[in-house]
Motif scaffolding. Sequence first.
Motif, mmCIF file in Angstrom:
data_model
loop_
_atom_site.group_PDB
_atom_site.id
_atom_site.type_symbol
_atom_site.label_atom_id
_atom_site.label_comp_id
_atom_site.label_asym_id
_atom_site.label_seq_id
_atom_site.Cartn_x
_atom_site.Cartn_y
_atom_site.Cartn_z
ATOM 1 N N TYR A 1 0.819 -1.218 0.000
ATOM 2 C CA TYR A 1 0.000 0.000 0.000
ATOM 3 C C TYR A 1 0.854 1.269 0.000
ATOM 4 C CZ TYR A 1 -3.847 -3.143 1.142
ATOM 5 O OH TYR A 1 -4.768 -4.151 1.108
ATOM 6 N N ARG A 2 2.143 1.126 -0.186
ATOM 7 C CA ARG A 2 3.047 2.276 -0.088
ATOM 8 C C ARG A 2 2.647 3.411 -1.023
ATOM 9 N NH1 ARG A 2 7.064 -0.276 -1.423
ATOM 10 N NH2 ARG A 2 7.708 -0.954 0.646
ATOM 11 N N ASP A 3 2.266 3.071 -2.234
ATOM 12 C CA ASP A 3 1.951 4.099 -3.228
ATOM 13 C C ASP A 3 0.486 4.504 -3.249
ATOM 14 O OD1 ASP A 3 4.610 4.153 -4.045
ATOM 15 O OD2 ASP A 3 4.308 2.509 -5.475
ATOM 16 N N HIS A 4 -0.343 3.806 -2.487
ATOM 17 C CA HIS A 4 -1.765 4.169 -2.429
ATOM 18 C C HIS A 4 -2.326 3.856 -1.029
ATOM 19 C CE1 HIS A 4 -2.304 -0.189 -3.368
ATOM 20 N NE2 HIS A 4 -1.321 0.049 -4.215
ATOM 21 N N PRO A 5 -1.813 4.559 -0.008
ATOM 22 C CA PRO A 5 -2.250 4.276 1.373
ATOM 23 C C PRO A 5 -3.731 4.501 1.605
ATOM 24 C CG PRO A 5 -1.008 6.334 1.251
ATOM 25 C CD PRO A 5 -0.847 5.657 -0.079
ATOM 26 N N GLU A 6 -4.367 5.294 0.741
ATOM 27 C CA GLU A 6 -5.798 5.551 0.917
ATOM 28 C C GLU A 6 -6.637 4.297 0.680
ATOM 29 O OE1 GLU A 6 -4.834 5.931 -3.357
ATOM 30 O OE2 GLU A 6 -3.922 6.679 -1.499
ATOM 31 N N GLU A 7 -6.054 3.253 0.089
ATOM 32 C CA GLU A 7 -6.787 2.009 -0.152
ATOM 33 C C GLU A 7 -6.673 1.017 1.002
ATOM 34 O OE1 GLU A 7 -5.790 0.301 -3.910
ATOM 35 O OE2 GLU A 7 -6.159 2.144 -5.028
ATOM 36 N N LEU A 8 -5.885 1.367 2.002
ATOM 37 C CA LEU A 8 -5.708 0.472 3.149
ATOM 38 C C LEU A 8 -6.936 0.557 4.045
ATOM 39 C CD1 LEU A 8 -3.756 -1.436 4.610
ATOM 40 C CD2 LEU A 8 -2.763 0.565 5.743
ATOM 41 N N ASP A 9 -7.632 -0.561 4.190
ATOM 42 C CA ASP A 9 -8.837 -0.569 5.016
ATOM 43 C C ASP A 9 -8.687 -1.577 6.141
ATOM 44 O OD1 ASP A 9 -9.084 -2.982 3.682
ATOM 45 O OD2 ASP A 9 -10.871 -2.395 2.544
ATOM 46 N N TYR A 10 -9.678 -1.593 7.029
ATOM 47 C CA TYR A 10 -9.586 -2.483 8.186
ATOM 48 C C TYR A 10 -9.541 -3.964 7.796
ATOM 49 C CZ TYR A 10 -10.717 -4.810 12.558
ATOM 50 O OH TYR A 10 -10.709 -5.657 13.638
ATOM 51 N N GLN B 1 -10.918 11.875 7.710
ATOM 52 C CA GLN B 1 -11.340 12.056 6.325
ATOM 53 C C GLN B 1 -10.141 11.897 5.388
ATOM 54 O OE1 GLN B 1 -14.601 15.372 6.247
ATOM 55 N NE2 GLN B 1 -13.245 15.906 7.949
ATOM 56 N N GLY B 2 -10.337 12.129 4.126
ATOM 57 C CA GLY B 2 -9.235 12.051 3.169
ATOM 58 C C GLY B 2 -8.659 10.655 3.077
ATOM 59 N N PRO B 3 -7.322 10.513 3.157
ATOM 60 C CA PRO B 3 -6.688 9.207 2.968
ATOM 61 C C PRO B 3 -7.099 8.154 3.993
ATOM 62 C CG PRO B 3 -5.079 10.979 2.790
ATOM 63 C CD PRO B 3 -6.340 11.594 3.302
ATOM 64 N N ASN B 4 -7.561 8.602 5.174
ATOM 65 C CA ASN B 4 -7.925 7.653 6.227
ATOM 66 C C ASN B 4 -9.393 7.243 6.208
ATOM 67 O OD1 ASN B 4 -5.301 7.671 7.406
ATOM 68 N ND2 ASN B 4 -5.780 9.622 8.391
ATOM 69 N N ALA B 5 -10.191 7.855 5.329
ATOM 70 C CA ALA B 5 -11.633 7.648 5.370
ATOM 71 C C ALA B 5 -12.014 6.187 5.150
ATOM 72 C CB ALA B 5 -12.320 8.521 4.325
ATOM 73 N N ARG B 6 -11.343 5.521 4.223
ATOM 74 C CA ARG B 6 -11.707 4.135 3.925
ATOM 75 C C ARG B 6 -11.480 3.240 5.138
ATOM 76 N NH1 ARG B 6 -10.303 0.796 -1.597
ATOM 77 N NH2 ARG B 6 -10.988 -1.259 -0.887
ATOM 78 N N PHE B 7 -10.332 3.445 5.807
ATOM 79 C CA PHE B 7 -10.076 2.631 7.000
ATOM 80 C C PHE B 7 -11.108 2.918 8.087
ATOM 81 C CE2 PHE B 7 -8.531 2.135 11.261
ATOM 82 C CZ PHE B 7 -8.126 0.812 11.261
ATOM 83 N N LEU C 1 -14.169 4.114 8.038
ATOM 84 C CA LEU C 1 -15.535 3.641 7.788
ATOM 85 C C LEU C 1 -15.609 2.120 7.760
ATOM 86 C CD1 LEU C 1 -16.699 6.282 5.170
ATOM 87 C CD2 LEU C 1 -17.332 6.121 7.592
ATOM 88 N N SER C 2 -14.551 1.444 7.291
ATOM 89 C CA SER C 2 -14.581 -0.017 7.281
ATOM 90 C C SER C 2 -14.428 -0.581 8.684
ATOM 91 C CB SER C 2 -13.488 -0.571 6.364
ATOM 92 O OG SER C 2 -12.189 -0.173 6.804
ATOM 93 N N ASP C 3 -13.687 0.104 9.548
ATOM 94 C CA ASP C 3 -13.605 -0.286 10.956
ATOM 95 C C ASP C 3 -14.949 -0.020 11.630
ATOM 96 O OD1 ASP C 3 -13.187 -0.013 13.847
ATOM 97 O OD2 ASP C 3 -11.055 -0.111 13.429
ATOM 98 N N ASP C 4 -15.518 1.150 11.393
ATOM 99 C CA ASP C 4 -16.786 1.536 12.008
ATOM 100 C C ASP C 4 -17.932 0.612 11.598
ATOM 101 O OD1 ASP C 4 -18.418 3.592 13.508
ATOM 102 O OD2 ASP C 4 -19.337 3.803 11.527
ATOM 103 N N ALA C 5 -17.782 -0.075 10.471
ATOM 104 C CA ALA C 5 -18.840 -0.968 9.998
ATOM 105 C C ALA C 5 -18.973 -2.225 10.857
ATOM 106 C CB ALA C 5 -18.583 -1.359 8.548
#
Length: 276
Positions: A106-115, A239-245, A247-251
């Motif tokens: 995920y080094r080049d796309h950390p925004e895709e790292l989710d829970y 928000q931003g790069p951390n949003a995916r993580f 919201l996936s944790d919060d789910a």
Amino acid sequence: MALAVVTATPAAATPGLVPAANREIVFTADGTTVYGTLHVPEHRAGQRLRAALLLPGSGPTDRDGNQPPGSAPDTLAQLADGLDRDGIATLRFDKYGTGRTGLGAYRDHPEELDYPAFVRQARAAYESLRDQPEINPHVLLIVGHSEGAMTGLLLGGTVRPRPAGLALLQPQAIRMLDLVALQLKAQVAEATRQGQFTPEQQRTVNAAIDAAVTSLREHRPVDTTDLPAAIAQLFEAFQGPNARFVLSDDAVYPPDTAAALRPGTKVLLTCGTNDA
């Protein structure tokens, strides 16, 4: 597949016993090379040991349970020492964003790292521990702290072989954003008690916290107008790069995951009062 190299052993061994040792463990999760420490207690040659996978809490927490340089409680390192005294081997590892592992794939796309990526990483660690030559795969434990306890609960109902027991230490026991709101409101209440806010200001901030949680869950920008600076920064970080993580944790609602545990699974649950 796991590779292991002995990195430390005591200078002297007791006759008939294999001395305690740490091994650097390397395994792969989703194309990322993950690094960890397997600690094997002193044992008889050929003995198969009970073993525990140690899972860290939220944030950039490394294999020892630290977030250097600011926080170094050695939470997981101390757990490994304690379990050693009971003859239990342990595996702890640098999760994504920490230690030798770093962000990996995920080094080049950390925004895709989710829970779920962290859960898959923990699953790969469990399988690596299961396959170590000194380990009895039928007596495996999962020990998780904070967010790691929720991860352990998720794994406990799905991994094979099923764990003999779980230790949920200060677990994330409700949805992530509900927990954040609960903790923030407690801090605001204490600040009000100390005279930093009036009761009316407290109500305004609490309402803004609830509105921020709703906005995040509805994928809308958070209005930080009525939030104190520190709380506003926290919600901005969600928000931003951390949003995916986030919201996936919060789910995940942890009580729902408990239903998948095998009946009779032994569980240790701790619930303290000092978590900020």
